[in-house]
Design a protein around this motif. Structure first.
Motif, mmCIF file in Angstrom:
data_model
loop_
_atom_site.group_PDB
_atom_site.id
_atom_site.type_symbol
_atom_site.label_atom_id
_atom_site.label_comp_id
_atom_site.label_asym_id
_atom_site.label_seq_id
_atom_site.Cartn_x
_atom_site.Cartn_y
_atom_site.Cartn_z
ATOM 1 N N ALA A 238 0.834 -1.201 0.000
ATOM 2 C CA ALA A 238 0.000 0.000 0.000
ATOM 3 C C ALA A 238 0.871 1.255 0.000
ATOM 4 O O ALA A 238 0.412 2.338 -0.331
ATOM 5 C CB ALA A 238 -0.913 0.000 1.209
ATOM 6 N N GLU A 239 2.150 1.095 0.342
ATOM 7 C CA GLU A 239 3.058 2.239 0.335
ATOM 8 C C GLU A 239 3.390 2.704 -1.076
ATOM 9 O O GLU A 239 4.104 3.670 -1.249
ATOM 10 C CB GLU A 239 4.388 1.882 1.020
ATOM 11 C CG GLU A 239 4.347 1.875 2.518
ATOM 12 C CD GLU A 239 4.005 0.500 3.037
ATOM 13 O OE1 GLU A 239 3.393 -0.291 2.295
ATOM 14 O OE2 GLU A 239 4.347 0.207 4.184
ATOM 15 N N PRO A 241 1.548 3.956 -3.840
ATOM 16 C CA PRO A 241 0.309 4.406 -4.488
ATOM 17 C C PRO A 241 0.452 4.607 -5.993
ATOM 18 O O PRO A 241 -0.466 4.293 -6.756
ATOM 19 C CB PRO A 241 -0.010 5.730 -3.784
ATOM 20 C CG PRO A 241 1.238 6.140 -3.095
ATOM 21 C CD PRO A 241 2.005 4.889 -2.814
ATOM 22 N N GLN A 277 -3.893 -4.917 -1.913
ATOM 23 C CA GLN A 277 -2.875 -4.060 -1.324
ATOM 24 C C GLN A 277 -2.411 -4.609 0.008
ATOM 25 O O GLN A 277 -3.187 -4.797 0.926
ATOM 26 C CB GLN A 277 -3.420 -2.652 -1.152
ATOM 27 C CG GLN A 277 -3.680 -2.020 -2.495
ATOM 28 C CD GLN A 277 -3.851 -0.532 -2.385
ATOM 29 O OE1 GLN A 277 -3.174 0.129 -1.605
ATOM 30 N NE2 GLN A 277 -4.766 -0.003 -3.162
ATOM 31 N N ALA A 279 -0.436 -4.460 3.513
ATOM 32 C CA ALA A 279 -0.415 -3.355 4.449
ATOM 33 C C ALA A 279 0.875 -3.288 5.258
ATOM 34 O O ALA A 279 0.856 -3.052 6.447
ATOM 35 C CB ALA A 279 -1.635 -3.411 5.347
ATOM 36 N N LEU B 143 0.271 5.323 5.432
ATOM 37 C CA LEU B 143 -1.141 5.487 5.126
ATOM 38 C C LEU B 143 -1.614 4.480 4.104
ATOM 39 O O LEU B 143 -0.944 4.215 3.131
ATOM 40 C CB LEU B 143 -1.364 6.890 4.570
ATOM 41 C CG LEU B 143 -1.541 7.939 5.628
ATOM 42 C CD1 LEU B 143 -1.770 9.276 4.979
ATOM 43 C CD2 LEU B 143 -2.721 7.596 6.515
ATOM 44 N N PRO B 144 -2.784 3.935 4.330
ATOM 45 C CA PRO B 144 -3.333 3.038 3.328
ATOM 46 C C PRO B 144 -3.835 3.882 2.171
ATOM 47 O O PRO B 144 -4.300 4.993 2.372
ATOM 48 C CB PRO B 144 -4.505 2.390 4.033
ATOM 49 C CG PRO B 144 -4.902 3.365 5.076
ATOM 50 C CD PRO B 144 -3.680 4.147 5.452
ATOM 51 N N SER B 145 -3.699 3.366 0.987
ATOM 52 C CA SER B 145 -4.340 4.099 -0.081
ATOM 53 C C SER B 145 -5.562 3.287 -0.433
ATOM 54 O O SER B 145 -5.532 2.078 -0.493
ATOM 55 C CB SER B 145 -3.429 4.241 -1.281
ATOM 56 O OG SER B 145 -3.142 2.972 -1.793
ATOM 57 N N GLN B 202 -9.542 -1.036 6.434
ATOM 58 C CA GLN B 202 -8.903 -0.010 5.607
ATOM 59 C C GLN B 202 -9.863 1.140 5.329
ATOM 60 O O GLN B 202 -9.472 2.301 5.335
ATOM 61 C CB GLN B 202 -8.433 -0.609 4.285
ATOM 62 C CG GLN B 202 -6.990 -1.038 4.338
ATOM 63 C CD GLN B 202 -6.516 -1.567 3.002
ATOM 64 O OE1 GLN B 202 -7.290 -2.105 2.229
ATOM 65 N NE2 GLN B 202 -5.234 -1.415 2.739
#
Ligand SMILES: Cc1cc2nc3c(=O)[nH]c(=O)nc-3n(C[C@H](O)[C@H](O)[C@H](O)COP(=O)(O)O)c2cc1C
Ligand code: FES
Lengths: 638, 335
Positions: A238-239, A241, A277, A279, B143-145, B202
């Protein structure tokens, strides 16, 4: 007809954060202003992140480096309008200072051997047409329409491609397992792309997704067809984007063109992709943990067997490969297994992508043939160590790898050679360390990382890494004893052999290799209570060189513990050397501002290093801390 | 409260002797000869300890252990078997058992094994909680996107709920109520299926900025799983925060490349400038500080991000100036 001029503005994460989007806009604005027939194109990473933001003027092949928005005007005016490239923005050879206008001539590029990275930075990753224009999806078409699954697997097998995610297992063999496995008669099979990239300090997988996502997607389509899978998952951190965004765009476009979905290319092969994604846990990159995470469970590993090929996602046969592994597939199908297997050394074939970082002049991504010498990567491509410092070690394989000393610089880089040296090739992280890095501190850094990332499921890893960390902490605090080295080695072997998953099985590597190759550094800490690289806080102290201190007070203002005080230069000298009333000192004392110098009180200093990093004249220096009879440790360290 | 024990063994004499031994120890003891029944019992009742035989008709004890690890992760499982071997013992432990006892056993032996197993299980749980505590402290979080569309849908759903129920706006609610509202809206959007747990977390996290105890409690109730289970899953991921974050987020990279390039000093400087440690928020609520392992721009090391902006080749002085700048714009805004 000459090709239309195009400006290729790199927009990988590195360049974006250095300001590439502004550069892109400036080019567009200037080109409209000058009414030029030139296209400005967004591309992914070209690897040379050190000189970002960068732009290439195509087809002239001119590379402009370290651009600022204000520089664009000049380039457009001079190069695009008047045809004279602006040499001050070219790459300059650090040795001679000469500009090298063409990117192909820069040593960083011309020593590389590009396979999967060849298109990076030259095509727009958000436009499938550009991928198609360079022959993209032709391999998938050929595979689905002209080859049988067995023929594809045979081709991959004979290319001897091995997984680029860590373990280096033969990809063709793994596919074969998954194809043959019937998972208890089940028909559903899955493929997964592992883009978790947990190694801190590596960014090749992310760059691939950002620069050429279709190459990976095409590989997955071919793999799914060969194995008989109808659903694929891409597990991305998720880092990342930007990578996620480009993947989403790419998948939508591939669906639009009929490369994903049902009846692909008119055949009866159905396949679709989904992005998951991750985490941010390192261990979720391990294949069984990753699958648990896709299924919505805690991402912790389970024992193998059963291997994913027989029992993977929801108990069905599953094949999991790294991003880069998938990206090689279309090239192998297109160019043939021999083309791939002809390159490399011994059982390590093809090329390998490294992210070259640390104390090195040219940081970035490099693709080199297997079997290249470390020295070529570090000195010829990487441009050597900055500031004339001495090379100390190179770290490969991230937290699972090890540190290799200078004597390994002339060894070949292959899966086997690195493993024999106690490290691993891993996913491709390569961090260069110079004389300012303490090897005990580095070992502690990695063990601290694995200790925090250990999922806690099996005790050798959970307790073992903690114990290793405790001993290393003792050593860096100057409280080590000679037995500790033997203990570290013994414990390290125990953790390696007793752990459930690859995290624990490889976690001691950084410790074991540093002991193996840098034993004298450990001994200096243990016996002399001295840190030769002057890093370990408990064993050093900071002091200020009166001759170079200008009294700017930056150190005083930034000191968190008020350990820096301001003195009059003459006054301090007086106390030591001169009579207080000597005529010379009286005269100087009036110019107070110039004559202020700073002094660090070693008792209140916590050795955070802020003043050292801030000092504009390099007047703050480090030295061994005088031995205290009883107490070595720094009292105030948290 | 009495500890609860479940014994699964196809041999009734083992069941009755265990019952006798442990009831004398003050346990509530349930027994069954059927592994299937045992597995369904743990779904309704929480057992502190499960004793399980290896060789049973129907299900293999090893599989029972694996399934227990999923369905009742908090129970301490002890395997009992008449055919002891080191391999079987290791296998059982790897699958999540806490101990392995050979039959026949004396009352003292089994009592000791059970007590130790419970203790070890508790230690293991403490480790998870500690890990959770450490994560919120050291905060190697990012931060989750999440899909913008989901957030918009969520926003619409919340507005809708507020309107139909004629409630005051979300902003005017107290913090726990706000989280509750968001969680309800998320629960409306997803099917109540454990597979959706991470997606739900999330969603709440992206919308609210963190996961509160209220939110976790609500989701646990609705998915009919334990809060502990959610906590275990959520705390596993460095991504999730459990405290309300500050207005601006400073993340200092201490990945290997940044560490080698002096990231440690940058972290010290950030700590000193803001007077907080990673995982905390400044008293005025302006900054939160976090430590991350690699932002993927290692060539720019050392790297710091403030909100979404990336700052490469950081120095303590540069950091301090940047923080000052944010403070200045904040004070302009509030003026
Ligand atoms: C602790 C741990 C972390 C891992 N992280 C990754 C990762 O981030 N990316 C990756 O591709 N493989 C990772 N692996 C390796 C995977 O388990 C698996 O071997 C790999 O995805 C297989 O793909 P390959 O055959 O293409 O290499 C990791 C393994 C371990 C033990
Ligand atoms: S190590 Fe800091 S960005 Fe990669």
């Amino acid at each position: 007809m000459t090709k239309k001029r195009t400006i290729l503005v790199c927009q990988g994460t590195g360049c974006v954060s250095a300001g590439a989007p502004q550069i892109h806009r400036e080019f567009e604005r200037e080109i409209i202003e000058h009414r030029l027939d030139v296209e400005v194109k967004l591309t992914g990473c070209r690897g040379f992140c050190q000189v970002g933001p960068s732009a290439i003027v195509d087809p002239d092949d001119i590379l402009y480096c370290r651009l600022k928005p204000d520089d664009v005007k000049e380039i457009v005016n001079s190069h695009l309008v008047n045809g004279i490239p602006v040499s001050k923005f070219h790459y300059h050879d650090p040795a001679t200072g000469d500009p090298i206008p063409k990117w192909k001539d820069i040593p960083f590029y011309n020593r590389q051997q590009k396979m999967i990275t060849a298109q990076w930075g030259f095509i727009n990753p958000e436009d499938i047409e550009e991928y198609l224009a360079i022959g993209g999806y032709r391999a998938a078409r050929q595979a689905i329409l002209a080859l049988t699954p067995e023929e594809i697997i045979e081709e991959v097998k004979s290319s001897q491609l091995r997984g680029r995610g860590g373990a280096g297992f033969l990809t063709g063999v793994k596919w074969d397992f998954a194809r043959r496995s019937n998972g208890g008669g089940a028909s559903q099979k899955y493929v997964i792309c592992n883009a978790d990239e947990g190694d801190p300090g590596a960014f090749m997988d992310r760059s691939l997704l950002e620069a050429n996502p279709h190459s990976m997607i095409e590989g997955m389509i071919i793999g799914a067809f060969a194995i008989g899978a109808s659903k694929g998952f891409i597990y991305v951190r998720a880092e990342y984007p930007l990578a996620v965004h480009r993947l989403e765009v790419a998948i939508t476009q591939a669906r639009g063109k009929g490369f994903l979905g049902s009846h692909i290319l008119g055949s009866d092969f159905d396949f679709d992709l989904q992005i998951n994604q991750g985490a941010g846990a390192f261990v979720s990159g391990e294949e069984t943990a990753l699958m648990a995470s896709i299924m919505g469970e805690r991402g912790s590993p389970r024992p193998r067997p059963p291997y994913p090929a027989s029992e993977g996602l929801w108990g069905q046969p599953t094949n999991i490969n790294n991003v880069k592994t998938w990206a090689y597939i279309p090239l192998i199908i297109k160019n043939g297994a021999k083309w791939f297997a002809d390159m490399g050394s011994g059982p390590s074939k093809g090329t390998v992508v490294f992210s070259l970082t640390g104390k090195i002049n040219n940081s970035g991504l490099v693709e080199v043939p297997m079997g290249i010498k470390l020295r070529e990567i570090i000195y010829d491509i990487g441009g050597g160590i900055p500031h004339g410092k001495k090379f100390k070690a190179v770290q490969t394989g991230g937290p699972s790898g090890g540190c290799l000393p200078e004597s390994y610089l002339d060894k070949e880089v292959t899966y086997e050679s690195l493993e024999a040296a106690g490290s691993i090739l891993g996913s491709g992280g390569m961090i260069v360390l110079d004389e300012d890095v303490c090897m005990v501190d580095i070992a502690k850094y990695f063990i601290n990382f694995t200790q925090e990332e250990s999922c806690g499921k099996c005790s050798p890893c959970r307790i073992g890494t903690e114990k290793l960390l405790n001993i290393l902490e003792k050593i860096v605090n100057g409280q080590g004893e000679e037995e500790d080295l033997g203990l570290l080695e013994e414990l390290g072997e125990l953790v390696k052999n007793g752990s459930l998953c690859g995290l624990g099985q490889t976690a001691p590597n950084p410790v074991l290799t540093t002991i193996r190759y840098f034993r004298d550094e450990y001994m200096a800490h243990i016996v002399e209570k001295r840190c030769p690289a002057k890093v370990c806080k408990a064993l050093i102290e900071y002091y200020i060189n009166e001759d170079t201190c200008t009294g700017c007070l930056l150190c005083l203002r930034s000191c968190p513990t008020n350990a820096v005080t301001e003195h009059e230069r003459e006054a301090t000298k007086d106390r030591e050397h001169k009579h207080p009333d000597s005529a010379a000192s009286k005269g100087k004392r009036k110019k107070k501002k110039v004559d202020t110098i700073c002094v660090i009180n070693p008792d209140t200093c916590v050795r955070c290093g802020i003043c050292f990093a801030n000092c504009p004249t390099g007047a703050i220096l480090k030295r061994d801390r005088p031995l205290y009879s009883k107490q070595y440790a720094v009292g105030s360290m948290q | 409260m009495a500890r609860k024990m479940l014994v699964i063994d196809d041999d009734p004499t083992v069941l009755s002797s265990c019952q006798r031994i442990f009831e004398a120890e003050g346990y509530y003891v349930a027994t069954t000869t059927s592994p299937e029944e045992g597995l369904s019992l743990v779904l309704d009742t929480y057992f502190d300890v499960v004793l399980c035989d290896w060789m049973m008709p129907g299900l293999d004890g090893m599989d029972v252990i694996t399934r227990l690890d999923h369905t009742s992760p908090g129970s301490a499982v002890v395997m009992i078997s008449g055919y002891p071997s080191i391999e079987r013992a290791t296998e059982a432990m790897k699958r999540g058992a806490m101990d392995y006892v050979a039959k026949p056993f004396t009352p003292d032996e089994i009592i000791k094994a059970v007590n130790e197993a419970i203790q070890r299980k508790e230690d293991e749980e403490t480790k998870i909680i500690e890990r959770f505590g450490r994560l919120t402290k050291t905060g190697q979080i990012s931060l989750p996107s999440i899909d913008e569309k989901i957030l918009q849908a969520l926003s619409a759903a919340i507005d809708e709920r507020r309107r139909t129920e004629a409630q005051p706006s979300l902003e005017s609610l107290s913090e726990p109520e706000r989280l509750q509202e968001i969680t309800f809206a998320v629960l409306d959007k997803y099917e109540r299926d454990r597979n959706n747990l991470i997606a739900m977390l999330q969603a709440v996290h992206s919308y609210a900025g963190y996961l509160s105890y209220e939110a976790i409690g609500l989701i646990a109730r609705e998915l009919q799983i334990s809060e502990h289970d959610i906590f275990g899953t959520a705390s596993f991921y460095a991504q999730f925060k459990f405290e309300k974050p500050g207005k601006h987020l400073i993340r200092v990279c201490t990945g290997t490349a940044c560490f080698v390039g002096g990231g440690g000093v940058i972290l010290e400087a950030a700590k000193s400038r803001l007077s907080i440690v990673p995982g905390q928020t400044t008293e005025d609520g302006v900054f939160s500080l976090e430590r991350v392992a690699c932002l993927g721009c290692c060539a720019l090391a050392p790297v710091v991000t403030i909100d979404d902006e990336v700052y490469g080749q950081m120095s303590p002085a540069k950091l301090s100036r940047t923080v000052d700048k944010v403070y200045r714009t904040e004070s302009v805004k509030s003026a």
